[in-house]
Design an enzyme around this catalytic site. Structure first.
Site, mmCIF file in Angstrom:
data_model
loop_
_atom_site.group_PDB
_atom_site.id
_atom_site.type_symbol
_atom_site.label_atom_id
_atom_site.label_comp_id
_atom_site.label_asym_id
_atom_site.label_seq_id
_atom_site.Cartn_x
_atom_site.Cartn_y
_atom_site.Cartn_z
ATOM 1 N N ARG A 235 -4.114 -3.053 0.306
ATOM 2 C CA ARG A 235 -4.227 -4.272 1.096
ATOM 3 C C ARG A 235 -4.438 -5.412 0.099
ATOM 4 O O ARG A 235 -5.078 -5.222 -0.944
ATOM 5 C CB ARG A 235 -5.440 -4.226 2.045
ATOM 6 C CG ARG A 235 -5.222 -3.406 3.274
ATOM 7 C CD ARG A 235 -4.271 -4.087 4.269
ATOM 8 N NE ARG A 235 -4.074 -3.301 5.469
ATOM 9 C CZ ARG A 235 -3.053 -2.460 5.679
ATOM 10 N NH1 ARG A 235 -2.135 -2.269 4.756
ATOM 11 N NH2 ARG A 235 -2.948 -1.804 6.823
ATOM 12 N N GLU A 264 -0.672 -13.206 4.129
ATOM 13 C CA GLU A 264 0.690 -12.747 4.474
ATOM 14 C C GLU A 264 1.139 -13.416 5.770
ATOM 15 O O GLU A 264 0.298 -13.597 6.662
ATOM 16 C CB GLU A 264 0.709 -11.219 4.651
ATOM 17 C CG GLU A 264 0.375 -10.463 3.387
ATOM 18 C CD GLU A 264 0.387 -8.940 3.577
ATOM 19 O OE1 GLU A 264 0.796 -8.474 4.659
ATOM 20 O OE2 GLU A 264 -0.022 -8.232 2.650
ATOM 21 N N HIS A 282 5.284 -6.408 2.049
ATOM 22 C CA HIS A 282 4.502 -5.439 2.839
ATOM 23 C C HIS A 282 5.435 -4.473 3.580
ATOM 24 O O HIS A 282 5.463 -4.446 4.814
ATOM 25 C CB HIS A 282 3.570 -6.166 3.823
ATOM 26 C CG HIS A 282 2.462 -5.285 4.311
ATOM 27 N ND1 HIS A 282 1.234 -5.765 4.711
ATOM 28 C CD2 HIS A 282 2.391 -3.931 4.478
ATOM 29 C CE1 HIS A 282 0.473 -4.760 5.099
ATOM 30 N NE2 HIS A 282 1.159 -3.629 4.961
#
Ligand code: NAP
Length: 320
Positions: A235, A264, A282
């Site tokens: 993360r 993000e 991601h």
């Protein structure tokens, strides 16, 4: 494949939060015809009947939303990370949280190894080199081998182990850091900086959340050293991104490959300035096959809960 014969089950209305890829969206809509946040804002009776939330791990479920849903029984996330769901708050209200562990291990491990190789062999630059016609003017700069390197894994869980297993044929040494020493043949380090000092390649594969926030900080990056590279598929919160940018500016580390970020989606970043950084948006679990399987397990978790009283893969908070 569905885990239970769910056609006869009478389900309460399901609230969907976040966008799902087309194949997963089709599956969810065929089974649940889920409603949206706009729908429950318009229709208070519907809001009061919502029994389940389906979501993905990159959307926030806040406590205020949970408090607005008096009939909520289960939050089923399509993903393994649950750092954006207030699991303890839900548990105190008798609400089950379920995730989709294991079936994304292969996809995330594949991406991790892809990012490592892209970084070491400068694959994005090599592609640009050929397309730009630069090849006819000279040779491409040499990269680094993966063979013979020491790979340190922060978070030797399901995904960490899959990465280690899939790295075995690459002829690397593997060690790990986690809060607990496990019965593994790999060496365990008690502190992330010690693991970083040992490693040529440091991979973050632990959960996000407050406990792991900035686990990879300036001290860990300095310990990784001028020949070391960082790979983060965990993360964004796990890595202190300012410290990482500074380490890259100081050339305190040799490079980084990052799939996750503190903010993000990432539209602009100081990281864009570095040629020794490989970035992906991601996409650890983002394959057609994996996302479809994750959507199916998300559905099965909800149906199983309303059929048997138990989700198939509930999140169980470890007592520490
Ligand atoms: P897991 O099986 O629960 O493994 C997590 C590992 O991290 C465990 O080995 C655990 O070991 C360690 N850990 C937990 N808390 C820690 C802490 N405070 N400090 C140090 N180590 C800690 O989880 P998983 O299925 O492998 O998934 C790991 C994470 O990968 C997810 O939570 C998610 O954030 C990330 N992920 C990213 C993508 C992507 O698209 N990039 C996709 C899927 C998952 P100890 O308990 O011994 O500390």
């Amino acid at each position: 494949m569905s885990h239970c014969n769910d056609k006869q089950v009478n389900l309460p209305p399901v609230l969907c939060i976040g966008d799902f890829p087309a194949n997963a969206h089709a599956l969810l809509h065929a089974r649940f015809a889920p409603v949206s946040l706009d729908d429950i804002d318009r229709d208070h009776a519907l809001r009061e009947r919502i029994g389940a939330i389906v979501t993905r791990s990159n959307y926030d479920i806040d406590t205020a939303l949970i408090e607005r849903l008096p009939s909520l029984k289960i939050i089923a996330t399509s993903g393994v990370g649950f750092d954006r769901i207030p699991v303890e708050f839900a548990r105190e209200r008798g609400i089950v949280v379920a995730n989709t562990p294991d079936l994304l291990n292969a996809a995330v491990a594949e991406l991790t190894i892809g990012l490592m190789l892209a970084l070491l062999r400068q694959l994005p630059q090599a592609d640009r080199f050929v397309r730009s016609g630069a090849w006819s003017k000279g040779a491409f700069p040499l990269g680094s081998s993966l063979a013979g390197k020491r790979v340190g894994i922060i978070g030797m869980g399901r995904i960490g182990k899959e990465i280690a297993r899939r790295l075995a044929p690459f002829d690397v040494e593997i060690a790990y850091y986690g809060r607990t020493k496990q019965a593994l043949s790999h060496e365990w380090f008690a502190h992330p900086a010690e693991l970083a000092r040992w490693s040529d390649i440091l991979i973050a594969a632990c959960p996000g959340g407050s406990e792991t926030r900035h686990l990879v900080d300036a001290a860990v990056l300095d310990a990784l050293g001028t020949r070391g590279v960082l790979v983060n598929i965990a993360r964004g919160s796990v890595v202190d991104e300012n410290a990482l940018v500074q380490a890259l500016e100081r050339q305190a580390i040799a490079g980084a490959a990052l799939d996750v970020f503190e903010r993000e989606p990432l539209d602009t970043s100081a990281l864009f300035a570095f040629d020794n950084v490989v970035l992906s948006p991601h996409i650890g679990s983002a394959t057609h096959e994996t996302r479809l399987a994750m959507a199916q397990l998300t559905i099965d978790n909800v149906v199983s809960f309303f059929t048997t009283g138990k989700a198939i893969t509930p999140v169980i908070l470890a007592a520490r």
